[in-house]
Scaffold this motif. Structure first.
Motif, PDB file in Angstrom:
ATOM      1  N   LEU A 270     -37.529  17.254 -14.384  1.00  0.00           N
ATOM      2  CA  LEU A 270     -37.926  18.583 -13.918  1.00  0.00           C
ATOM      3  C   LEU A 270     -37.432  18.840 -12.496  1.00  0.00           C
ATOM      4  N   PHE A 271     -37.503  17.847 -11.642  1.00  0.00           N
ATOM      5  CA  PHE A 271     -37.077  18.021 -10.255  1.00  0.00           C
ATOM      6  C   PHE A 271     -35.588  18.348 -10.173  1.00  0.00           C
ATOM      7  N   PHE A 272     -34.771  17.603 -10.907  1.00  0.00           N
ATOM      8  CA  PHE A 272     -33.334  17.863 -10.858  1.00  0.00           C
ATOM      9  C   PHE A 272     -32.995  19.189 -11.533  1.00  0.00           C
ATOM     10  N   ALA A 273     -33.633  19.469 -12.672  1.00  0.00           N
ATOM     11  CA  ALA A 273     -33.299  20.685 -13.419  1.00  0.00           C
ATOM     12  C   ALA A 273     -33.713  21.946 -12.682  1.00  0.00           C
ATOM     13  N   LEU A 274     -34.822  21.907 -11.952  1.00  0.00           N
ATOM     14  CA  LEU A 274     -35.354  23.120 -11.335  1.00  0.00           C
ATOM     15  C   LEU A 274     -35.135  23.201  -9.838  1.00  0.00           C
ATOM     16  N   VAL A 275     -34.841  22.073  -9.177  1.00  0.00           N
ATOM     17  CA  VAL A 275     -34.690  22.075  -7.725  1.00  0.00           C
ATOM     18  C   VAL A 275     -33.278  21.704  -7.279  1.00  0.00           C
ATOM     19  N   VAL A 276     -32.717  20.639  -7.870  1.00  0.00           N
ATOM     20  CA  VAL A 276     -31.415  20.131  -7.413  1.00  0.00           C
ATOM     21  C   VAL A 276     -30.252  20.891  -8.033  1.00  0.00           C
ATOM     22  N   PHE A 277     -30.275  21.058  -9.344  1.00  0.00           N
ATOM     23  CA  PHE A 277     -29.116  21.647 -10.019  1.00  0.00           C
ATOM     24  C   PHE A 277     -28.907  23.140  -9.759  1.00  0.00           C
TER      25      PHE A 277
ATOM     26  N   LEU B  73     -33.484  31.808 -19.607  1.00  0.00           N
ATOM     27  CA  LEU B  73     -34.013  30.466 -19.901  1.00  0.00           C
ATOM     28  C   LEU B  73     -32.891  29.452 -20.166  1.00  0.00           C
ATOM     29  N   GLU B  74     -31.791  29.579 -19.408  1.00  0.00           N
ATOM     30  CA  GLU B  74     -30.681  28.634 -19.522  1.00  0.00           C
ATOM     31  C   GLU B  74     -30.842  27.574 -18.430  1.00  0.00           C
ATOM     32  N   ILE B  75     -31.612  26.565 -18.724  1.00  0.00           N
ATOM     33  CA  ILE B  75     -31.922  25.516 -17.756  1.00  0.00           C
ATOM     34  C   ILE B  75     -30.954  24.359 -17.953  1.00  0.00           C
ATOM     35  N   GLU B  76     -30.158  24.098 -16.939  1.00  0.00           N
ATOM     36  CA  GLU B  76     -29.134  23.056 -17.021  1.00  0.00           C
ATOM     37  C   GLU B  76     -29.746  21.698 -16.682  1.00  0.00           C
ATOM     38  N   VAL B  77     -29.543  20.727 -17.590  1.00  0.00           N
ATOM     39  CA  VAL B  77     -30.007  19.364 -17.321  1.00  0.00           C
ATOM     40  C   VAL B  77     -28.842  18.402 -17.128  1.00  0.00           C
ATOM     41  N   ALA B  78     -27.613  18.867 -17.410  1.00  0.00           N
ATOM     42  CA  ALA B  78     -26.401  18.061 -17.196  1.00  0.00           C
ATOM     43  C   ALA B  78     -26.536  16.691 -17.871  1.00  0.00           C
ATOM     44  N   HIS B  79     -26.227  15.637 -17.117  1.00  0.00           N
ATOM     45  CA  HIS B  79     -26.234  14.295 -17.694  1.00  0.00           C
ATOM     46  C   HIS B  79     -27.643  13.776 -17.976  1.00  0.00           C
ATOM     47  N   LEU B  80     -28.659  14.502 -17.513  1.00  0.00           N
ATOM     48  CA  LEU B  80     -30.033  14.048 -17.727  1.00  0.00           C
ATOM     49  C   LEU B  80     -30.545  14.380 -19.129  1.00  0.00           C
ATOM     50  N   TRP B  81     -29.656  14.840 -20.011  1.00  0.00           N
ATOM     51  CA  TRP B  81     -30.032  14.953 -21.419  1.00  0.00           C
ATOM     52  C   TRP B  81     -30.544  13.613 -21.953  1.00  0.00           C
ATOM     53  N   PHE B  82     -30.012  12.522 -21.395  1.00  0.00           N
ATOM     54  CA  PHE B  82     -30.433  11.183 -21.818  1.00  0.00           C
ATOM     55  C   PHE B  82     -31.929  10.981 -21.565  1.00  0.00           C
TER      56      PHE B  82
ATOM     57  N   ARG C 267     -41.987   8.634 -15.058  1.00  0.00           N
ATOM     58  CA  ARG C 267     -40.684   8.024 -14.776  1.00  0.00           C
ATOM     59  C   ARG C 267     -39.529   8.876 -15.267  1.00  0.00           C
ATOM     60  N   LEU C 268     -39.703   9.565 -16.394  1.00  0.00           N
ATOM     61  CA  LEU C 268     -38.616  10.341 -16.987  1.00  0.00           C
ATOM     62  C   LEU C 268     -38.787  11.843 -16.776  1.00  0.00           C
ATOM     63  N   GLY C 269     -39.993  12.339 -17.026  1.00  0.00           N
ATOM     64  CA  GLY C 269     -40.207  13.778 -17.000  1.00  0.00           C
ATOM     65  C   GLY C 269     -40.165  14.394 -15.616  1.00  0.00           C
ATOM     66  N   ILE C 270     -40.791  13.749 -14.626  1.00  0.00           N
ATOM     67  CA  ILE C 270     -40.808  14.327 -13.275  1.00  0.00           C
ATOM     68  C   ILE C 270     -39.410  14.371 -12.664  1.00  0.00           C
ATOM     69  N   PRO C 271     -38.624  13.279 -12.704  1.00  0.00           N
ATOM     70  CA  PRO C 271     -37.241  13.405 -12.197  1.00  0.00           C
ATOM     71  C   PRO C 271     -36.425  14.454 -12.945  1.00  0.00           C
TER      72      PRO C 271
ATOM     73  N   TYR D 199     -28.121   6.458 -11.862  1.00  0.00           N
ATOM     74  CA  TYR D 199     -27.894   7.377 -12.990  1.00  0.00           C
ATOM     75  C   TYR D 199     -28.340   8.793 -12.620  1.00  0.00           C
ATOM     76  N   LEU D 200     -29.451   8.909 -11.938  1.00  0.00           N
ATOM     77  CA  LEU D 200     -29.961  10.229 -11.583  1.00  0.00           C
ATOM     78  C   LEU D 200     -29.030  10.976 -10.627  1.00  0.00           C
ATOM     79  N   ILE D 201     -28.500  10.291  -9.626  1.00  0.00           N
ATOM     80  CA  ILE D 201     -27.837  10.992  -8.513  1.00  0.00           C
ATOM     81  C   ILE D 201     -26.316  10.941  -8.543  1.00  0.00           C
ATOM     82  N   HIS D 202     -25.720  10.060  -9.334  1.00  0.00           N
ATOM     83  CA  HIS D 202     -24.284   9.800  -9.166  1.00  0.00           C
ATOM     84  C   HIS D 202     -23.426  11.020  -9.410  1.00  0.00           C
ATOM     85  N   LEU D 203     -23.848  11.896 -10.330  1.00  0.00           N
ATOM     86  CA  LEU D 203     -23.008  13.038 -10.686  1.00  0.00           C
ATOM     87  C   LEU D 203     -22.771  13.952  -9.491  1.00  0.00           C
ATOM     88  N   LEU D 204     -23.768  14.095  -8.636  1.00  0.00           N
ATOM     89  CA  LEU D 204     -23.621  14.949  -7.451  1.00  0.00           C
ATOM     90  C   LEU D 204     -22.545  14.401  -6.517  1.00  0.00           C
TER      91      LEU D 204
END
Length: 378
Positions: free
Chosen positions: A98-105, A131-140, A92-96, A324-329
């Protein structure tokens, strides 16, 4: 056989809906108010009223999210056991994450940075070499995953301890709450001597954190666990909750009044976000008061007054996590879209908020119909 899943609590669902709308509004306001953080959109004009808006929001809303997350953690562990619990947390937490950090952002960052190299070269340099991987608001999400691991480890190695008779029926007294308020103020002040507000670091080398708010977040997460175990939310007196609501609202309104009238009335500079100063001590206590007052007060207010859920509220509640996952975009896209409009900063904030909230919920509803999204997120 695992225990039966607990029934949904309508008042907490409804409170989460309010909080996620506030999160969207908070990010919608970033280019248009006096904020200490960085943002990809720059608006030369700023609305002074958004200064206290940021400060009051930061004083409580993520802390309340941590409390709610902690509240539901023990039941999930009790129901699933350690292996299924950790598996479900990662799904529930880790896969989204990783997906946002490595694919969307990455393509979003590439578009915003507009470097004179190809996307592949940009990705290789930033994500692989540096190795500067941006997680943005998904730090939570990273924090919740880390806390879940710590909680599972603690449950695995600790011996069950039965509370003294009657203790599980006790709600913290006003004296205990005041003691927590004083303790939170003191720890926050000490931490902010070296880590002021808006300074982010990577704890353990991988966990992005604004250390200035860690005492609030971590303690409220633990208090959420305790609240579940001791049934505080069900048993707290309405008068006690409403008293704290009044304190929190009063402290929040005082921050608005101070910030908006400081220059006009030549008031002394009484607020600092960190450092060894009396101003930092004042804001640490002031912020802790807002936090305690609104966290306790809103929970009891919603329990007493908004503890119902028709179909529309249920739909909104079901979409909170995806929003929460998508609103920032969507928020950043809308901010770019209206950047050239000849309207004031507060009007832009209102426009992005009024469009961003329904668009985020609508897009969330569409995404949640996809089978693979359901399999991961729910």
């Amino acid at each position: 056989m695992h225990p039966t899943p607990p029934k949904r609590l309508a008042f907490i669902d409804n409170l989460r809906v309010m909080l996620i709308m506030l999160v969207v509004a908070h990010h919608a306001a970033q280019p248009y108010g006096p904020t200490g953080g960085e943002w990809p959109i720059f608006n030369p004009e700023r609305a002074p009223v958004l200064g206290p808006f940021f400060a009051v929001n930061a004083a409580f809303f993520m802390g309340l999210f941590f409390f709610i997350s902690g509240y539901f953690l023990p039941a999930a562990y009790d129901r699933k056991g350690v292996k299924l619990f950790l598996k479900s947390r990662f799904k529930r937490l880790g896969i989204p994450l990783l997906f946002f950090a490595l694919v969307v952002f990455p393509p979003v960052l590439y578009k915003l940075a507009a470097p004179p190299v190809s996307f592949l070269a940009f990705f290789t340099q930033v994500y692989i070499n540096q190795l500067e991987i941006e997680v943005a608001h998904l730090w939570f999400l990273m924090h919740l995953l880390f806390y879940a691991l710590v909680y599972a480890l603690w449950r695995k190695v600790s011996l069950p301890v039965s509370p003294p008779p009657g203790l599980d029926r006790q709600v913290p007294s006003q004296a205990a709450m005041l003691a927590y308020l004083v303790g939170l103020t003191a720890v926050t002040f000490i931490v902010r001597i070296d880590y002021p507000i808006d300074r982010w670091v990577n704890i353990f080398g991988f966990l992005p954190a604004e250390v200035a708010h860690l005492p609030q977040y971590s303690s409220l997460f633990v208090l959420g666990i305790m609240a579940y175990r001791h049934h505080w939310l069900e048993r707290m007196a309405t008068s006690q909750g409403f008293t704290w609501l009044g304190i929190g609202l009063g402290a929040a309104l005082l921050r608005y009044a101070y910030s908006l009238n400081r220059d006009r009335l030549a008031l002394p500079d009484a607020i600092e976000g960190g450092g060894l100063s009396w101003q930092s001590l004042i804001w640490s206590g002031w912020e802790a008061t807002i936090c305690m007052g609104l966290c306790i007060g809103l929970l009891i207010l919603f329990r007493e007054k908004i503890n119902f859920q028709g179909n529309r509220l249920r739909i909104l509640a079901d979409n909170v996590y995806m929003v929460y996952l998508i609103h920032l975009l969507w928020v950043i896209y809308l901010q770019f879209t209206i950047a050239s409009l000849s309207i004031g900063p507060f009007a832009k904030f209102g426009l992005v908020t009024l469009m961003g909230i329904p668009i985020s919920f609508a897009f969330s509803s569409l995404l949640r119909r996809l089978p693979w999204v359901k399999a991961i997120v729910f």
